[in-house]
Design an enzyme around this catalytic site. Sequence first.
Site, mmCIF file in Angstrom:
data_model
loop_
_atom_site.group_PDB
_atom_site.id
_atom_site.type_symbol
_atom_site.label_atom_id
_atom_site.label_comp_id
_atom_site.label_asym_id
_atom_site.label_seq_id
_atom_site.Cartn_x
_atom_site.Cartn_y
_atom_site.Cartn_z
ATOM 1 N N HIS A 97 0.805 -1.237 -0.067
ATOM 2 C CA HIS A 97 0.071 -0.125 0.062
ATOM 3 C C HIS A 97 0.966 1.438 -0.093
ATOM 4 O O HIS A 97 1.924 1.290 0.573
ATOM 5 C CB HIS A 97 -1.064 0.114 1.301
ATOM 6 C CG HIS A 97 -2.168 -0.882 1.244
ATOM 7 N ND1 HIS A 97 -2.960 -1.268 2.055
ATOM 8 C CD2 HIS A 97 -2.820 -0.985 -0.228
ATOM 9 C CE1 HIS A 97 -4.132 -2.141 1.530
ATOM 10 N NE2 HIS A 97 -3.912 -1.700 0.218
ATOM 11 N N ASP A 155 0.695 4.269 1.468
ATOM 12 C CA ASP A 155 1.144 4.711 3.010
ATOM 13 C C ASP A 155 2.123 4.016 3.681
ATOM 14 O O ASP A 155 2.568 4.329 4.464
ATOM 15 C CB ASP A 155 -0.110 4.974 3.616
ATOM 16 C CG ASP A 155 -0.819 3.668 3.904
ATOM 17 O OD1 ASP A 155 -0.837 2.717 3.287
ATOM 18 O OD2 ASP A 155 -1.469 3.558 5.147
ATOM 19 N N HIS A 156 2.483 2.939 2.804
ATOM 20 C CA HIS A 156 3.697 2.022 3.654
ATOM 21 C C HIS A 156 4.821 1.773 2.564
ATOM 22 O O HIS A 156 6.002 1.264 3.262
ATOM 23 C CB HIS A 156 3.227 0.638 3.960
ATOM 24 C CG HIS A 156 2.244 0.712 5.094
ATOM 25 N ND1 HIS A 156 2.338 0.412 6.306
ATOM 26 C CD2 HIS A 156 0.999 1.064 5.296
ATOM 27 C CE1 HIS A 156 1.243 0.694 7.254
ATOM 28 N NE2 HIS A 156 0.236 0.974 6.659
ATOM 29 N N ASP A 166 0.046 -3.443 9.167
ATOM 30 C CA ASP A 166 -1.270 -3.401 9.045
ATOM 31 C C ASP A 166 -1.677 -4.946 8.866
ATOM 32 O O ASP A 166 -0.950 -5.496 8.137
ATOM 33 C CB ASP A 166 -1.944 -2.626 7.737
ATOM 34 C CG ASP A 166 -1.875 -1.262 7.894
ATOM 35 O OD1 ASP A 166 -1.321 -0.622 8.913
ATOM 36 O OD2 ASP A 166 -2.006 -0.592 6.911
ATOM 37 N N HIS A 179 -8.307 -3.984 8.729
ATOM 38 C CA HIS A 179 -7.403 -3.752 9.818
ATOM 39 C C HIS A 179 -8.177 -4.349 10.961
ATOM 40 O O HIS A 179 -9.391 -4.433 10.987
ATOM 41 C CB HIS A 179 -7.384 -2.314 10.132
ATOM 42 C CG HIS A 179 -6.479 -1.440 9.165
ATOM 43 N ND1 HIS A 179 -5.075 -1.194 9.269
ATOM 44 C CD2 HIS A 179 -6.935 -1.024 8.056
ATOM 45 C CE1 HIS A 179 -4.845 -0.464 8.121
ATOM 46 N NE2 HIS A 179 -5.781 -0.403 7.329
ATOM 47 N N HIS A 214 0.375 4.201 13.808
ATOM 48 C CA HIS A 214 -0.406 4.193 12.652
ATOM 49 C C HIS A 214 -1.891 4.395 13.270
ATOM 50 O O HIS A 214 -2.768 3.292 13.036
ATOM 51 C CB HIS A 214 -0.415 2.704 11.850
ATOM 52 C CG HIS A 214 -1.126 2.845 10.445
ATOM 53 N ND1 HIS A 214 -2.375 2.555 10.507
ATOM 54 C CD2 HIS A 214 -0.587 2.868 9.297
ATOM 55 C CE1 HIS A 214 -2.858 2.560 9.127
ATOM 56 N NE2 HIS A 214 -1.532 2.949 8.442
#
Length: 719
Positions: free
Chosen positions: A80, A82-83, A186, A410, A432
């Site tokens: 992802h 954001d990672h 996550d 999640h 996070h």
Amino acid sequence: MSKRKAETVEIPVDPSDVLEFTNLGAGNEVGRSCHIIQFKGKTVMLDAGVHPAYTGLAALPFYDEFDLSTVDVLLISHFHLDHAASLPYVMQKTNFRGRVFMTHPTKAIYKWLLSDFVRVSNVGPDDQLYEEKDLLASYEKIETIDYHSTVIVDGIKITPYHAGHVLGAAMFFIEIAGVKILFTGDYSREEDRHLNVAEVPPEKPDIMITESTYGTAAHQPREEKENRLTHLIHSTLRRGGRALLPVFALGRAQELLLILEEYWTNHPELHSVPIYYASSLARKCMAVYQTYINMMNDNIRRKFREGQEKGEGRNPFIFKHIQSLRSLERFEDVGPCVMLASPGMLQNGVSRELLERWCPDPRNSLLVTGYSVEGTMAKHILNEPPEIQSLSGQALPRRMQVEELSFAAHVDGRQNQEFIHAIGARHIILVHGEQNNMGRLKSNLMSHYKGNDQVKIYNPRNCEPLQLPFRSDKIAKTIGSLATKPPANGVILSGVLVQKDFGMSVMAAEDLREFSGLVTSIVVEKQRVRFGAGVSLLVFHLEQMFGAVRKELDEEKRPMFKVMDTVTIRCVEEYELEIEWVGNVMNDSIADAVLAILLGVESSPASVKLTNQSCSHSHYPSHANVTPALRLERVLMFLEAQFGEWLTSTDVGCNIVVDDHKASVNLETLEVECGFEPLRSRIKAVLERAVGTVAPFARFEEESDRDDEEVKEEDEDTR
């Protein structure tokens, strides 16, 4: 009775025993995940994402606050944005020189996902994080790692486990110098249609770094969510509307496609209604899902196996009722349909364009199925504003139905806390999560562990280092031939201590090659020096420093002297000596002392005195013309200075008694009689120094020219 107040003595902590954890991103926020672990001179970096609410350099983690050249290993938990989206920037635009690891599916999708990110990024050239060539260059350097396999990099042990978030997502179990760390990234503990749930590692970590995305909020049960999703979509289609599901191109989108494929199969009346997956990226990456069936759960593997057994050869990710839509130019927007479009935050791209096109029509529906970050359009529209602003700045009425269904993979608050309790770490670090959500989760955990001083919970902000002390005992294992027989009590174990990274072993020298890959060698060092003095002076000065010096002859019958059975001195040429020794710490020190003596012989005052005294076959001065009284007076002065009250005079010399050991000294012959060798050697050394100092310096007149000639010949021989 008086009472003394107890005092607490605080033992200072060794800085090398302090583990430091720093958030460069995702500290009290969701997005730009990046965390740093420093311990025992090793540095591990976890994830390198971007913030979905920002663009360009503003979206990066706070890389300027840390020296990335010190990072040994960078671990990417999943693909992802954001990672993982700032990884090419780190690898190509900074001084980072470490190694990068991710799972096979993550690397397979990483290239296509970030290529699409570069293409759709709505920033100017000056604010572009990296180009396609940077992405390709970084891709070649990435190393892959399998689930449950352990890789050791400079003493850092890394083992990935299933995280259940998306295909290829991994939790990393890290060990540095005996301290064990679990980074969840996550993760999901909920069984779905295609992914394995997050695993509980077989070892208990000391530190757990876990996400807190949903805080204490609870998810709706999976069956209820799926029923509500299909009901909302079916209702929208009945009224002639269009259902828009903004999704990340890869991840939860594949789970939603499996749900819709099954629902359409079971409802023939919907076969005429198209389902579109609007992403050229998804079309490229769907082959990855079709390939890595073996990394998915039993449900998918069973369906694939049954298809193979029936001869259908059908892959669960080859859909009958879902069409891939490369671009909106090929989309005929007529009649009801279901559209899954990226990106999931509605910031730009196909999903944003369709939102602006469909939001004025009340028949249409927007179903937000993922987590929405603060500052994004997805988060804003959940408040159901009467109008929204288009990317061109135009105000658009919002009449479409807006619903939120959390299909984000999640853990919710209950699942997260249950997993934390199952892991059993003493230090729990929350990352996070938005500040409020994270704070509520921390409060719940502190209430649960109230009264348990062994468990600590932290939620550090970005760039605020968290320091955790870890004291550890250093233990060396005995291996090889030394380990075959345990040593008896009081027996000293002798071997070679080998330290590799943070592990120490004791082994015999002959086992080095087999157990450590090391080999031993002997380094013989040689050095030549100019030397113009005689052999007698050489021996005299060496004996003053080292005691007895053994004289031998080498193979060529040349004089050779051995000092402390370590350093060999040879007369190799006229006026030149060769010094040889086996190199090690002790021998090098002795050799240095020998060299210092040789280089100072010719200028030594003692040498000057000795060479100005008459000598025949002995380096001691003659006492033939010195009366016993005078000799006694001169020499006794030295003996008294050394032995004091232990010395008594006799007619021809003196007696010395030390601790019941008696020595008799004859000053006429300079002989010492004593049954105790250490005392005899000590007295002999004092006598030699005394005689060399107090004897007359001038040559005696009665010495003949013959004697002078003999001395000259002897000096020439010794040279």
